[in-house]
Design a protein around this motif. Structure first.
Motif, mmCIF file in Angstrom:
data_model
loop_
_atom_site.group_PDB
_atom_site.id
_atom_site.type_symbol
_atom_site.label_atom_id
_atom_site.label_comp_id
_atom_site.label_asym_id
_atom_site.label_seq_id
_atom_site.Cartn_x
_atom_site.Cartn_y
_atom_site.Cartn_z
ATOM 1 N N LEU A 92 12.618 -59.607 -40.391
ATOM 2 C CA LEU A 92 12.716 -59.460 -38.939
ATOM 3 C C LEU A 92 11.444 -59.980 -38.280
ATOM 4 N N ASP A 93 11.611 -60.932 -37.370
ATOM 5 C CA ASP A 93 10.527 -61.432 -36.521
ATOM 6 C C ASP A 93 10.669 -60.715 -35.193
ATOM 7 N N LEU A 94 9.857 -59.657 -35.000
ATOM 8 C CA LEU A 94 9.989 -58.789 -33.828
ATOM 9 C C LEU A 94 8.987 -59.206 -32.757
ATOM 10 N N CYS A 95 9.442 -59.169 -31.483
ATOM 11 C CA CYS A 95 8.655 -59.744 -30.384
ATOM 12 C C CYS A 95 8.403 -61.211 -30.713
ATOM 13 N N CYS A 96 9.496 -61.920 -30.963
ATOM 14 C CA CYS A 96 9.443 -63.213 -31.660
ATOM 15 C C CYS A 96 8.917 -64.357 -30.824
ATOM 16 N N GLY A 97 8.963 -64.263 -29.482
ATOM 17 C CA GLY A 97 8.523 -65.395 -28.686
ATOM 18 C C GLY A 97 9.316 -66.641 -29.047
ATOM 19 N N THR A 98 8.623 -67.701 -29.439
ATOM 20 C CA THR A 98 9.286 -68.954 -29.806
ATOM 21 C C THR A 98 10.049 -68.886 -31.113
ATOM 22 N N GLY A 99 9.808 -67.844 -31.908
ATOM 23 C CA GLY A 99 10.396 -67.762 -33.241
ATOM 24 C C GLY A 99 9.546 -68.429 -34.304
ATOM 25 N N ALA A 100 8.287 -68.708 -33.972
ATOM 26 C CA ALA A 100 7.405 -69.432 -34.891
ATOM 27 C C ALA A 100 7.191 -68.687 -36.203
ATOM 28 N N VAL A 101 6.998 -67.383 -36.136
ATOM 29 C CA VAL A 101 6.736 -66.614 -37.353
ATOM 30 C C VAL A 101 7.957 -66.633 -38.265
ATOM 31 N N GLY A 102 9.131 -66.413 -37.691
ATOM 32 C CA GLY A 102 10.344 -66.446 -38.493
ATOM 33 C C GLY A 102 10.565 -67.793 -39.147
ATOM 34 N N ALA A 117 14.026 -60.809 -32.544
ATOM 35 C CA ALA A 117 14.357 -60.140 -31.287
ATOM 36 C C ALA A 117 13.190 -60.257 -30.319
ATOM 37 N N ASP A 118 13.546 -60.342 -29.043
ATOM 38 C CA ASP A 118 12.538 -60.372 -27.989
ATOM 39 C C ASP A 118 13.192 -59.871 -26.714
ATOM 40 N N VAL A 119 12.373 -59.312 -25.832
ATOM 41 C CA VAL A 119 12.897 -58.768 -24.584
ATOM 42 C C VAL A 119 13.062 -59.844 -23.521
ATOM 43 N N GLU A 120 12.369 -60.980 -23.678
ATOM 44 C CA GLU A 120 12.365 -62.036 -22.677
ATOM 45 C C GLU A 120 13.521 -63.017 -22.894
ATOM 46 N N PRO A 121 14.386 -63.216 -21.887
ATOM 47 C CA PRO A 121 15.499 -64.159 -22.050
ATOM 48 C C PRO A 121 15.037 -65.575 -22.409
ATOM 49 N N ALA A 122 13.958 -66.050 -21.793
ATOM 50 C CA ALA A 122 13.478 -67.402 -22.075
ATOM 51 C C ALA A 122 13.014 -67.512 -23.525
ATOM 52 N N ARG A 139 18.308 -61.952 -31.156
ATOM 53 C CA ARG A 139 18.937 -61.035 -30.199
ATOM 54 C C ARG A 139 17.948 -60.669 -29.096
ATOM 55 N N GLN A 140 18.497 -60.372 -27.919
ATOM 56 C CA GLN A 140 17.662 -59.994 -26.781
ATOM 57 C C GLN A 140 17.709 -58.493 -26.558
ATOM 58 N N GLY A 141 16.526 -57.893 -26.386
ATOM 59 C CA GLY A 141 16.451 -56.479 -26.080
ATOM 60 C C GLY A 141 15.084 -55.925 -26.385
ATOM 61 N N ASP A 142 14.908 -54.661 -26.099
ATOM 62 C CA ASP A 142 13.624 -53.985 -26.250
ATOM 63 C C ASP A 142 13.419 -53.545 -27.705
#
Length: 254
Positions: A92-102, A117-122, A139-142
């Motif tokens: 799980l890449d949590l608070c993923c931003g661009t997804g770079a870590v994943g 997952a990240d809370v920001e739609p962008a 996925r989007q959410g907190d």
């Protein structure tokens, strides 16, 4: 127009690595489009969204405007997480931003199943493009809220780059961060640890037996982040890398 022709304009705007950035911008566009990119960079916009990508752990990661730009220090988080993953494992890449870590984990350990997952739609839209080549699901959410219940207790690795800048220190950040990246990706609360507290409390229920929770943190905050992991019942340690100026607190499930 060559990269060399752009250097004085970037230097005059206070760009530290003017030569390198001029070369990258010149490779990305030409003519009027290049002039526009240089003007935007000179006005303080971050380089990576102008290019459309960021260098991260030897990869080119897509970066959209308004999304948190992956930092080199976070390469330590990706490396440490990959070292604890095995092919077929759920990551799980949590608070993923661009997804770079994943993406970095999946590149280092082919066959892992990446969720993010990240809370920001962008950020979610950006991460979906980033992780599509490795079959990642975003996925989007907190925090853990958007994850399906079937994943509870199954993650071998949870890698987290949650915001950890204390609220009153955001004003001291470079303009390209504080003015062009979302506040929700920067603000960690009064001591920078608000999200770390929540994650440490919630993560153990999502870890598989023997799983690992890794949280990027600041040097001065590392001991406190590690303490939060210990209080959550994990065996905690701290890893640092002076070369990339990165620090990660690691908690292992018993």
């Amino acid at each position: 127009m060559t990269g060399d022709d752009l250097v004085p304009r970037l230097r005059a705007a206070g760009v530290v690595f003017a030569e390198e950035e001029a070369r990258l911008l010149a490779a990305a566009a030409s003519g009027a489009a290049l002039d526009a990119l240089v003007d935007r960079r000179a006005a303080g916009e971050p380089l990576e969204p102008l290019l459309g990508w960021a260098a991260f752990d030897g990869l080119r990661v897509p970066v959209d405007p308004g999304v948190f730009v992956p930092r080199r220090r976070t390469e330590l988080l990706a490396r440490e997480a990959a070292a604890l993953a095995t092919p077929g494992a759920l990551v799980l890449d949590l608070c993923c931003g661009t997804g770079a870590v994943g993406l970095a984990i999946a590149t280092r350990v082919p066959g892992v199943q990446v969720h993010a997952a990240d809370v920001e739609p962008a950020a979610v839209a950006n991460a979906r493009r980033t992780l599509a080549p490795v079959g990642g699901t975003v996925r989007q959410g907190d925090l853990f809220d958007p994850l399906p219940e079937r994943l509870r207790g199954r993650f071998a690795v949870i890698a987290v780059n949650a915001p950890y800048v204390p609220t009153d220190r955001i004003a001291d950040m470079p303009r390209e961060a504080r003015d062009f990246e979302p506040a929700v990706a920067l603000d960690g609360g009064p001591d920078g640890l608000d999200l770390h507290r929540r994650i440490a409390a919630e993560a153990p229920a999502w870890l598989a037996p023997g799983g690992a929770l890794l949280i990027e943190t600041g040097r001065t905050q590392a001991a406190w982040t590690a303490l939060l992991l210990e209080q959550a019942g994990l065996v905690a340690g701290i890893e640092s890398d002076d070369e990339v100026d990165g620090t990660v607190a690691i908690g292992l499930a018993r």
